[in-house]
Design a protein around this motif. Structure first.
Motif, mmCIF file in Angstrom:
data_model
loop_
_atom_site.group_PDB
_atom_site.id
_atom_site.type_symbol
_atom_site.label_atom_id
_atom_site.label_comp_id
_atom_site.label_asym_id
_atom_site.label_seq_id
_atom_site.Cartn_x
_atom_site.Cartn_y
_atom_site.Cartn_z
ATOM 1 N N HIS A 65 29.196 41.703 35.017
ATOM 2 C CA HIS A 65 28.528 40.302 34.653
ATOM 3 C C HIS A 65 29.507 39.698 33.568
ATOM 4 O O HIS A 65 28.560 39.358 32.526
ATOM 5 C CB HIS A 65 27.114 40.710 34.252
ATOM 6 C CG HIS A 65 26.537 41.470 35.444
ATOM 7 N ND1 HIS A 65 25.906 40.893 36.674
ATOM 8 C CD2 HIS A 65 26.180 42.771 35.307
ATOM 9 C CE1 HIS A 65 25.236 42.090 37.337
ATOM 10 N NE2 HIS A 65 25.439 43.233 36.627
ATOM 11 N N GLU A 67 29.778 36.567 33.448
ATOM 12 C CA GLU A 67 29.081 35.288 32.757
ATOM 13 C C GLU A 67 28.255 35.407 31.665
ATOM 14 O O GLU A 67 27.911 34.476 30.956
ATOM 15 C CB GLU A 67 28.474 34.706 34.116
ATOM 16 C CG GLU A 67 27.157 35.387 34.716
ATOM 17 C CD GLU A 67 27.515 36.497 35.573
ATOM 18 O OE1 GLU A 67 26.694 37.459 35.951
ATOM 19 O OE2 GLU A 67 28.643 36.894 35.881
ATOM 20 N N GLN A 70 30.246 35.682 28.670
ATOM 21 C CA GLN A 70 30.772 34.622 28.346
ATOM 22 C C GLN A 70 29.767 33.563 27.704
ATOM 23 O O GLN A 70 30.078 32.839 26.780
ATOM 24 C CB GLN A 70 31.209 33.878 29.526
ATOM 25 C CG GLN A 70 32.054 32.503 29.110
ATOM 26 C CD GLN A 70 33.383 32.682 28.200
ATOM 27 O OE1 GLN A 70 33.930 33.648 28.470
ATOM 28 N NE2 GLN A 70 33.459 31.888 27.317
#
Length: 78
Positions: A65, A67, A70
């Motif tokens: 994951h 994202e 980030q």
């Protein structure tokens, strides 16, 4: 002592309900886990939070994951 028969029966009764990836469909729980792991690394090793997040980005379940990792990095860099 793994309940193999129960697992097979449950899958037959409700196929497709088990996520293919850990924390799939539950990003808040994963983000909370990421926050706790980040704090633990910072407290135990003294590294910066962004560095801890970059390390955790390569570790399961966070590597599935990117994202979420980030977003956490971007929030710290603001």
């Amino acid at each position: 002592s793994i309940p193999t028969e129960a697992i097979i029966m449950e899958d037959r009764e409700s196929p497709g309900e088990i996520p293919s990836e850990p924390f799939e469909g539950n990003p808040r729980e994963l983000a909370d886990l990421l926050g706790g792991a980040t704090r633990a690394l910072v407290e135990k090793s003294g590294i910066e939070a962004v560095t801890a997040l970059r390390i955790l980005a390569g570790v399961e379940p966070f590597n599935s994951h990117p994202e979420i990792v980030q977003v956490a990095i971007e929030e710290l860099e603001e």
